[in-house]
Design a protein around this motif. Sequence first.
Motif, PDB file in Angstrom:
ATOM      1  N   LEU A 140       0.818  -1.215   0.000  1.00 39.80           N
ATOM      2  CA  LEU A 140       0.000   0.000   0.000  1.00 39.80           C
ATOM      3  C   LEU A 140       0.848   1.259   0.000  1.00 39.80           C
ATOM      4  O   LEU A 140       0.339   2.347  -0.286  1.00 39.80           O
ATOM      5  N   SER A 141       2.127   1.152   0.324  1.00 34.62           N
ATOM      6  CA  SER A 141       2.962   2.346   0.462  1.00 34.62           C
ATOM      7  C   SER A 141       3.449   2.892  -0.871  1.00 34.62           C
ATOM      8  O   SER A 141       3.978   4.005  -0.924  1.00 34.62           O
ATOM      9  N   ARG A 142       3.295   2.129  -1.963  1.00 34.34           N
ATOM     10  CA  ARG A 142       3.825   2.571  -3.259  1.00 34.34           C
ATOM     11  C   ARG A 142       2.730   2.623  -4.311  1.00 34.34           C
ATOM     12  O   ARG A 142       1.829   1.790  -4.357  1.00 34.34           O
ATOM     13  N   ARG A 143       2.838   3.607  -5.188  1.00 33.14           N
ATOM     14  CA  ARG A 143       1.856   3.770  -6.254  1.00 33.14           C
ATOM     15  C   ARG A 143       2.038   2.690  -7.317  1.00 33.14           C
ATOM     16  O   ARG A 143       3.100   2.059  -7.411  1.00 33.14           O
ATOM     17  N   LEU A 144       1.013   2.503  -8.116  1.00 33.36           N
ATOM     18  CA  LEU A 144       0.962   1.401  -9.083  1.00 33.36           C
ATOM     19  C   LEU A 144       2.122   1.456 -10.070  1.00 33.36           C
ATOM     20  O   LEU A 144       2.712   0.425 -10.411  1.00 33.36           O
ATOM     21  N   GLN A 145       2.458   2.643 -10.560  1.00 33.12           N
ATOM     22  CA  GLN A 145       3.515   2.756 -11.564  1.00 33.12           C
ATOM     23  C   GLN A 145       4.856   2.263 -11.015  1.00 33.12           C
ATOM     24  O   GLN A 145       5.583   1.534 -11.694  1.00 33.12           O
ATOM     25  N   VAL A 146       5.196   2.630  -9.797  1.00 31.40           N
ATOM     26  CA  VAL A 146       6.462   2.198  -9.199  1.00 31.40           C
ATOM     27  C   VAL A 146       6.470   0.693  -8.987  1.00 31.40           C
ATOM     28  O   VAL A 146       7.486   0.022  -9.219  1.00 31.40           O
ATOM     29  N   LYS A 151       8.815  -4.548 -10.463  1.00 28.86           N
ATOM     30  CA  LYS A 151       8.254  -5.871 -10.159  1.00 28.86           C
ATOM     31  C   LYS A 151       9.255  -7.006 -10.372  1.00 28.86           C
ATOM     32  O   LYS A 151       9.275  -7.961  -9.589  1.00 28.86           O
ATOM     33  N   ASP A 152      10.085  -6.928 -11.376  1.00 24.54           N
ATOM     34  CA  ASP A 152      11.008  -8.035 -11.653  1.00 24.54           C
ATOM     35  C   ASP A 152      12.063  -8.187 -10.563  1.00 24.54           C
ATOM     36  O   ASP A 152      12.472  -9.303 -10.238  1.00 24.54           O
ATOM     37  N   ALA A 153      12.484  -7.069  -9.993  1.00 25.39           N
ATOM     38  CA  ALA A 153      13.536  -7.112  -8.979  1.00 25.39           C
ATOM     39  C   ALA A 153      12.995  -7.440  -7.594  1.00 25.39           C
ATOM     40  O   ALA A 153      13.777  -7.626  -6.657  1.00 25.39           O
ATOM     41  N   GLU A 154      11.686  -7.513  -7.459  1.00 27.29           N
ATOM     42  CA  GLU A 154      11.105  -7.652  -6.122  1.00 27.29           C
ATOM     43  C   GLU A 154      10.369  -8.962  -5.887  1.00 27.29           C
ATOM     44  O   GLU A 154       9.744  -9.141  -4.852  1.00 27.29           O
ATOM     45  N   GLU A 243       0.883  11.890  -0.331  1.00 29.65           N
ATOM     46  CA  GLU A 243       0.753  11.441  -1.715  1.00 29.65           C
ATOM     47  C   GLU A 243      -0.646  10.878  -1.892  1.00 29.65           C
ATOM     48  O   GLU A 243      -1.102  10.079  -1.070  1.00 29.65           O
ATOM     49  N   THR A 244      -1.339  11.296  -2.938  1.00 36.79           N
ATOM     50  CA  THR A 244      -2.696  10.824  -3.198  1.00 36.79           C
ATOM     51  C   THR A 244      -2.747  10.162  -4.565  1.00 36.79           C
ATOM     52  O   THR A 244      -2.378  10.780  -5.574  1.00 36.79           O
ATOM     53  N   GLU A 245      -3.198   8.922  -4.590  1.00 34.71           N
ATOM     54  CA  GLU A 245      -3.275   8.162  -5.840  1.00 34.71           C
ATOM     55  C   GLU A 245      -4.724   7.805  -6.131  1.00 34.71           C
ATOM     56  O   GLU A 245      -5.411   7.203  -5.309  1.00 34.71           O
ATOM     57  N   PHE A 383      -0.560   6.967 -15.479  1.00 35.97           N
ATOM     58  CA  PHE A 383      -0.071   5.612 -15.740  1.00 35.97           C
ATOM     59  C   PHE A 383      -1.232   4.762 -16.242  1.00 35.97           C
ATOM     60  O   PHE A 383      -2.322   4.762 -15.665  1.00 35.97           O
ATOM     61  N   HIS A 384      -1.003   4.027 -17.350  1.00 36.78           N
ATOM     62  CA  HIS A 384      -2.040   3.180 -17.943  1.00 36.78           C
ATOM     63  C   HIS A 384      -1.432   1.838 -18.332  1.00 36.78           C
ATOM     64  O   HIS A 384      -0.538   1.758 -19.180  1.00 36.78           O
TER      65      HIS A 384
END
Length: 657
Positions: A140-146, A151-154, A243-245, A383-384
């Motif tokens: 929940l702490s990070r926005r979708l784009q990040v 994703k591959d490194a995590e 930050e608001t997403e 981001f899309h």
Amino acid sequence: MKPIYTRLSLFVNRESYTFVPVEPLGAQSLTLDRTTGDIVLNATHTSVPNTSTRYGKTVYGILGLIQLALSEYVVIMTGREQRGRLMGHDVYRAVEFDILPLNPNVSIQNPPHPIEGHLLALVKSHLNGGHFLFSYSWDLSRRLQVQWEQKDAEETKALWEVADDRFFWNKFLQSRLIESEIAQELSAYILPIIYGTFDLRLADVRGRRVQLCLISRRSRFRAGTRYFRRGIDHEGHVANFNETEQLLLVEGSGQVSNDNFSDKLSFVQIRGSVPVFWGEINTMRYKPDLQVMDLETTVEAMRLHFKDQISNYGEQSLVNLVNQKGHEKPVKDAYERALAQIEMPEVAYQYFDFHNECKHMRWDRISVLIEKMEGDLANKGFFHLSSNQPEPSRRQLGVVRTNCMDNLDRTNVVQAALAKWTLTLQLRRLGIITESEGVDDFEGFSRDFREIWSDHADSISKAYAGSGALKVDFTRTNKRTRKGLLEDGYKSIQRYIKNNYFDGTRQDAFDLVTGAWLPRTTFTTASSIVGDHRSLIIRSVPYILGFALFMITAGMTLPRTSDYSLFYYFTLWFSVAIIALSFMVINGIQYVAWPRLLPPTELIYYDGPGFRSAHHGKGFASAKKVPMADSFATGGRKRGLTVSRIELELGDKKRQD
């Protein structure tokens, strides 16, 4: 992503706390040694000590450990409520907490020392008053784009390793686990939480099922309350940074699952205090004294702030809503002076005179700002991610940073307007609505949008200012109303009372839980935390005022012998009341509930270059002569002087030279 245990059983004895995962069966249990404080991860299928008894509640997560004066404590979550399901991941709010001492001789119910009791009360009030959100399987702490970019490194990392450090609210509480040698093995026990908002609505737009979600994340740096955390610090952190997403999730044709979506769109905005050194000083007056400090490090601190924002979000579009006249003008001027010196091409500035443009309740005039920013919003984009494409079709290349004085009411209105403009653009790009249609043409969807942004505004405002947001009727109904004006008056009174008489304790709780103040390493007088060192006359005047008001009320209700005697009676007590009230106003700073752990002494007594609106509330003496350290500065520093220090150690007061 490494899993986190969702339910734990706790077994307690005088030597240890043992946490056993409910599932999977036989998983490695965690033991906290109450004597040494050691953290031990047991082998699989390890039996619980025979002397242990089972705790009466299910544990839904370990928030961390905190060291107070006499003992270390483990903070556990014993209650949660589901707030929604986002892309197949359950999102919860933490609603009930227990605090357990490692020291077996310390009782939570009856702390052995008043200082310990006070610090425990601060932790409890913070936990019970906050809005904490978490997910066991979604960051929940990070926005979708990040999340998509990394994703591959995590894939093999734990949630605590990838969480955004700014929004990992319990990072300080979790530091003992994170910094241990077996941190990787403890990952299933380390649950990150955020302080923010989460709302999700399901709607139907032109036959397409969509989910609209709003998430806000509050920074743990320079965290606090409205008047006790303003501006910037020397590390570049600003107060009330959020930050608001806004997420728009769209189902594909023929889909029936609410967890898989053909299109996922994200639009992010940020808000934060004006990034210069400034503050407002409570004096019991409705409008505090304004202090702007023109420090040599102002420009460098601002540069640090925007470097951090650019590295996180890309180009910055700054929208400043601070008034260009009256009380707020010096803050606007200081902002623009420093901004002109940082020379950062990635930062663009836009001023909007909110109160002048929208006066007489003409809130539709927000459109003037939107028209100015349309090109900028379109360039920065959103981001899309589409399910039929391996790469995102769009990425958000920058962010709009909006601020007013508090970053609450005006900021909420503008951010909601920018979000609506972007949401309309997204729906048009997806072909769901036509170029001539907007969000407001679909009543149900429009109502959901207004409600989530209004609730979001209220939640952020309560966390910072102590009341719901002002001007929220416009966000909720698309128009400014007289009823909303009356409600704003009531909320303003709420803010005045809380900001002057309750926020000092709330600020102390923020400083304690986020680690800004450390009980073991910060020296302070015990009496400064729980005692009252104001002079006898300062303390007695409110009681004199109260007694005078009581006598006036009694004179209006009790039998009287004659009107002549009543005249002298009322003259006496009205005179006493007026004198007492005048004394309190003249010495207003003495009656404000200031923070005791990190009091803002330097702000109050600043006498360097800058701007000061007035020196109210400091008594009959000049500002330089008022002995604030003796009255409220409780463990802090008076300008040019060092307060005597006493270390708390096992309940004894050990005097330091």
